[in-house]
Design a protein around this motif. Structure first.
Motif, PDB file in Angstrom:
ATOM      1  N   VAL A   1       0.824  -1.221   0.000  1.00  0.00           N
ATOM      2  CA  VAL A   1       0.000   0.000   0.000  1.00  0.00           C
ATOM      3  C   VAL A   1       0.857   1.269   0.000  1.00  0.00           C
ATOM      4  N   HIS A   2       1.965   1.270   0.745  1.00  0.00           N
ATOM      5  CA  HIS A   2       2.736   2.523   0.845  1.00  0.00           C
ATOM      6  C   HIS A   2       3.488   2.844  -0.448  1.00  0.00           C
ATOM      7  N   LEU A   3       3.552   1.862  -1.385  1.00  0.00           N
ATOM      8  CA  LEU A   3       4.269   2.124  -2.638  1.00  0.00           C
ATOM      9  C   LEU A   3       3.352   2.201  -3.859  1.00  0.00           C
ATOM     10  N   MET A   4       2.197   1.571  -3.790  1.00  0.00           N
ATOM     11  CA  MET A   4       1.331   1.509  -4.982  1.00  0.00           C
ATOM     12  C   MET A   4       0.454   2.766  -5.052  1.00  0.00           C
ATOM     13  N   PRO A   5       0.424   3.426  -6.221  1.00  0.00           N
ATOM     14  CA  PRO A   5      -0.197   4.752  -6.285  1.00  0.00           C
ATOM     15  C   PRO A   5      -1.720   4.788  -6.407  1.00  0.00           C
ATOM     16  N   LEU A   6      -2.375   3.628  -6.604  1.00  0.00           N
ATOM     17  CA  LEU A   6      -3.816   3.671  -6.917  1.00  0.00           C
ATOM     18  C   LEU A   6      -4.718   3.304  -5.740  1.00  0.00           C
ATOM     19  N   VAL A   7      -5.853   4.001  -5.630  1.00  0.00           N
ATOM     20  CA  VAL A   7      -6.994   3.506  -4.842  1.00  0.00           C
ATOM     21  C   VAL A   7      -8.201   3.506  -5.778  1.00  0.00           C
ATOM     22  N   GLU A   8      -8.811   2.319  -5.890  1.00  0.00           N
ATOM     23  CA  GLU A   8     -10.010   2.189  -6.712  1.00  0.00           C
ATOM     24  C   GLU A   8     -11.190   2.477  -5.776  1.00  0.00           C
ATOM     25  N   ILE A   9     -11.927   3.538  -6.075  1.00  0.00           N
ATOM     26  CA  ILE A   9     -13.064   3.902  -5.223  1.00  0.00           C
ATOM     27  C   ILE A   9     -14.317   3.275  -5.837  1.00  0.00           C
ATOM     28  N   VAL A  10     -14.986   2.431  -5.050  1.00  0.00           N
ATOM     29  CA  VAL A  10     -16.125   1.681  -5.585  1.00  0.00           C
ATOM     30  C   VAL A  10     -17.430   2.245  -5.037  1.00  0.00           C
ATOM     31  N   ARG A  11     -18.274   2.698  -5.966  1.00  0.00           N
ATOM     32  CA  ARG A  11     -19.549   3.296  -5.607  1.00  0.00           C
ATOM     33  C   ARG A  11     -20.616   2.202  -5.587  1.00  0.00           C
ATOM     34  N   GLY A  12     -21.095   1.863  -4.396  1.00  0.00           N
ATOM     35  CA  GLY A  12     -22.177   0.880  -4.277  1.00  0.00           C
ATOM     36  C   GLY A  12     -23.479   1.503  -4.769  1.00  0.00           C
ATOM     37  N   GLY A  13     -24.481   0.666  -4.967  1.00  0.00           N
ATOM     38  CA  GLY A  13     -25.765   1.156  -5.468  1.00  0.00           C
ATOM     39  C   GLY A  13     -26.371   2.221  -4.565  1.00  0.00           C
ATOM     40  N   ALA A  14     -26.093   2.152  -3.259  1.00  0.00           N
ATOM     41  CA  ALA A  14     -26.704   3.095  -2.309  1.00  0.00           C
ATOM     42  C   ALA A  14     -25.728   4.182  -1.842  1.00  0.00           C
ATOM     43  N   THR A  15     -24.469   4.111  -2.268  1.00  0.00           N
ATOM     44  CA  THR A  15     -23.455   5.070  -1.793  1.00  0.00           C
ATOM     45  C   THR A  15     -23.857   6.506  -2.143  1.00  0.00           C
ATOM     46  N   ALA A  16     -23.897   7.385  -1.129  1.00  0.00           N
ATOM     47  CA  ALA A  16     -24.277   8.789  -1.361  1.00  0.00           C
ATOM     48  C   ALA A  16     -23.118   9.543  -2.016  1.00  0.00           C
ATOM     49  N   GLU A  17     -23.467  10.588  -2.749  1.00  0.00           N
ATOM     50  CA  GLU A  17     -22.475  11.438  -3.420  1.00  0.00           C
ATOM     51  C   GLU A  17     -21.443  11.961  -2.420  1.00  0.00           C
ATOM     52  N   ASP A  18     -21.945  12.398  -1.273  1.00  0.00           N
ATOM     53  CA  ASP A  18     -21.109  12.946  -0.223  1.00  0.00           C
ATOM     54  C   ASP A  18     -20.078  11.915   0.284  1.00  0.00           C
ATOM     55  N   THR A  19     -20.522  10.677   0.392  1.00  0.00           N
ATOM     56  CA  THR A  19     -19.637   9.594   0.842  1.00  0.00           C
ATOM     57  C   THR A  19     -18.542   9.352  -0.205  1.00  0.00           C
ATOM     58  N   LEU A  20     -18.959   9.354  -1.463  1.00  0.00           N
ATOM     59  CA  LEU A  20     -17.999   9.153  -2.555  1.00  0.00           C
ATOM     60  C   LEU A  20     -16.946  10.267  -2.539  1.00  0.00           C
ATOM     61  N   GLU A  21     -17.420  11.499  -2.354  1.00  0.00           N
ATOM     62  CA  GLU A  21     -16.484  12.638  -2.325  1.00  0.00           C
ATOM     63  C   GLU A  21     -15.525  12.527  -1.148  1.00  0.00           C
ATOM     64  N   THR A  22     -16.028  12.065  -0.009  1.00  0.00           N
ATOM     65  CA  THR A  22     -15.157  11.876   1.158  1.00  0.00           C
ATOM     66  C   THR A  22     -14.078  10.839   0.848  1.00  0.00           C
ATOM     67  N   ALA A  23     -14.480   9.728   0.243  1.00  0.00           N
ATOM     68  CA  ALA A  23     -13.513   8.666  -0.085  1.00  0.00           C
ATOM     69  C   ALA A  23     -12.466   9.184  -1.077  1.00  0.00           C
ATOM     70  N   LEU A  24     -12.913   9.967  -2.052  1.00  0.00           N
ATOM     71  CA  LEU A  24     -11.965  10.528  -3.035  1.00  0.00           C
ATOM     72  C   LEU A  24     -10.989  11.479  -2.345  1.00  0.00           C
ATOM     73  N   ALA A  25     -11.520  12.320  -1.448  1.00  0.00           N
ATOM     74  CA  ALA A  25     -10.663  13.288  -0.751  1.00  0.00           C
ATOM     75  C   ALA A  25      -9.652  12.567   0.138  1.00  0.00           C
ATOM     76  N   VAL A  26     -10.093  11.503   0.813  1.00  0.00           N
ATOM     77  CA  VAL A  26      -9.171  10.745   1.669  1.00  0.00           C
ATOM     78  C   VAL A  26      -8.100  10.083   0.804  1.00  0.00           C
ATOM     79  N   GLY A  27      -8.508   9.484  -0.304  1.00  0.00           N
ATOM     80  CA  GLY A  27      -7.543   8.854  -1.215  1.00  0.00           C
ATOM     81  C   GLY A  27      -6.473   9.855  -1.633  1.00  0.00           C
ATOM     82  N   GLN A  28      -6.911  11.054  -1.995  1.00  0.00           N
ATOM     83  CA  GLN A  28      -5.947  12.081  -2.404  1.00  0.00           C
ATOM     84  C   GLN A  28      -5.072  12.518  -1.225  1.00  0.00           C
ATOM     85  N   ALA A  29      -5.684  12.656  -0.039  1.00  0.00           N
ATOM     86  CA  ALA A  29      -4.901  13.040   1.146  1.00  0.00           C
ATOM     87  C   ALA A  29      -3.831  11.991   1.464  1.00  0.00           C
TER      88      ALA A  29
END
Ligand code: NAD
Length: 284
Positions: A147-175
């Protein structure tokens, strides 16, 4: 988007310790939980060793190492750790029943605003989310090893995942210093589906005598600039692991692309599982 400060990682194995490492290095307060206290201690020791190597190689400053280590805490009690978290990332073994049980417990303890993420590589995020009372706060965060060397996080949007949750996951991935991609909740997501398709076709080519294993791999390393050929990569991942994923995708996607080739079944039956047993498509 939820403010994330405190993270709990559930499962301190290969992936969990890596996720805890990058989260602590990025400035989050990280609680590390596992069923066994020995596993927690082992996970924390592995993080320390990886940070040490970073310092030796001049990639990590000694004070960065110290600050990251100070942000990590062992958490033998899952409910207590979840209760104090803004984000919980689950990295327990790849069993749906186990993950559903862990999510039920996290859901019962975590504050209502908390986002719950799974590092599953093949299970449905929607099915895992259905074990909770907050499927809109559940998302897939699929990391890669190490994990500390591989550059990717695949963010998976479930059928019920809220937009806000997706944005949080994206922001954390970038952080965490990662690149992110967003994928719908389908078997194999983007990475396994493409990677396994390539690997299986390489095996069929080997079976058909198109070229040697070495030359099939060189076709991709030299012709397409892949860092490693598909057969060598299969040896590293483990032929048994690849066979299980192929079986799963073949059943779920109903595509002949994922039908496991005979050569793969035979090698697995013979115990030639790749690097870990000394032989797969190559001798190690
Ligand atoms: P692992 O076996 O190395 O670690 C799993 C850890 O979970 C172990 O330390 C185990 O003690 C702990 N555990 C088991 N039951 C638990 C419970 N009920 N509560 C808390 N902890 C528990 O496994 P891993 O390779 O780190 O895989 C974890 C997840 O990550 C799986 O879903 C896997 O599919 C996924 N994944 C793995 C990789 C990889 O390359 N290894 C890559 C991407 C995703």
């Amino acid at each position: 988007m939820a403010q994330i400060r405190r993270v709990t990682v559930v499962g301190a194995g290969t992936m969990g310790h890596g996720i805890a490492h990058v989260a602590a290095a990025a400035g989050f307060e990280v609680a590390v939980h596992d069923v066994s206290e020995t596993a927690i201690a082992r996970g924390l020791a592995a993080i320390r060793a990886d940070l040490e190597r970073g310092v030796e190689r001049g990639k990590v400053a000694p004070d960065e190492r110290d600050r990251a280590l100070a942000r990590l805490a062992p958490a033998p009690d899952l409910e207590a750790a979840a209760a104090g978290s803004d984000l919980v990332i689950e990295a327990v073994p790849e069993s749906l029943a186990l993950k559903a049980d862990v999510f039920r417990r996290i859901d019962g303890a975590a504050p209502v605003h908390a986002v719950l993420a799974t590092n599953t590589s093949s299970q449905s995020v929607g099915t895992i989310a259905a074990a909770t009372s907050r499927p809109q706060r559940v998302v897939g965060m699929h990391f890669f090893n190490p994990v500390h060397l591989m550059p990717l996080v695949e963010i998976v949007r479930g059928g019920a995942t809220a937009e806000d949750t997706l944005e949080t996951a994206l922001a954390v991935g970038q952080a965490l210093g990662k690149e992110t991609i967003v994928v719908r909740d389908v078997p194999g997501f983007a990475t396994s589906r493409l990677g396994v398709a390539l690997g299986l076709e390489a095996m069929r080519m080997l079976e058909q005598g198109v070229a040697s294993a070495e030359d099939i791999d060189r076709a991709m390393t030299l012709g397409y600039r892949h860092p490693m050929g598909p057969l060598r990569l299969t040896d590293l991942v483990g032929l048994d692991v690849r066979l299980a994923i192929a079986e799963h995708l073949w059943a779920e996607l109903a595509s002949e692309v994922f039908r496991p080739p005979e050569i793969l079944r035979r090698k697995v039956a013979e115990g030639r599982l790749g690097k870990k047993t000394g032989e797969g498509f190559y001798r190690w």
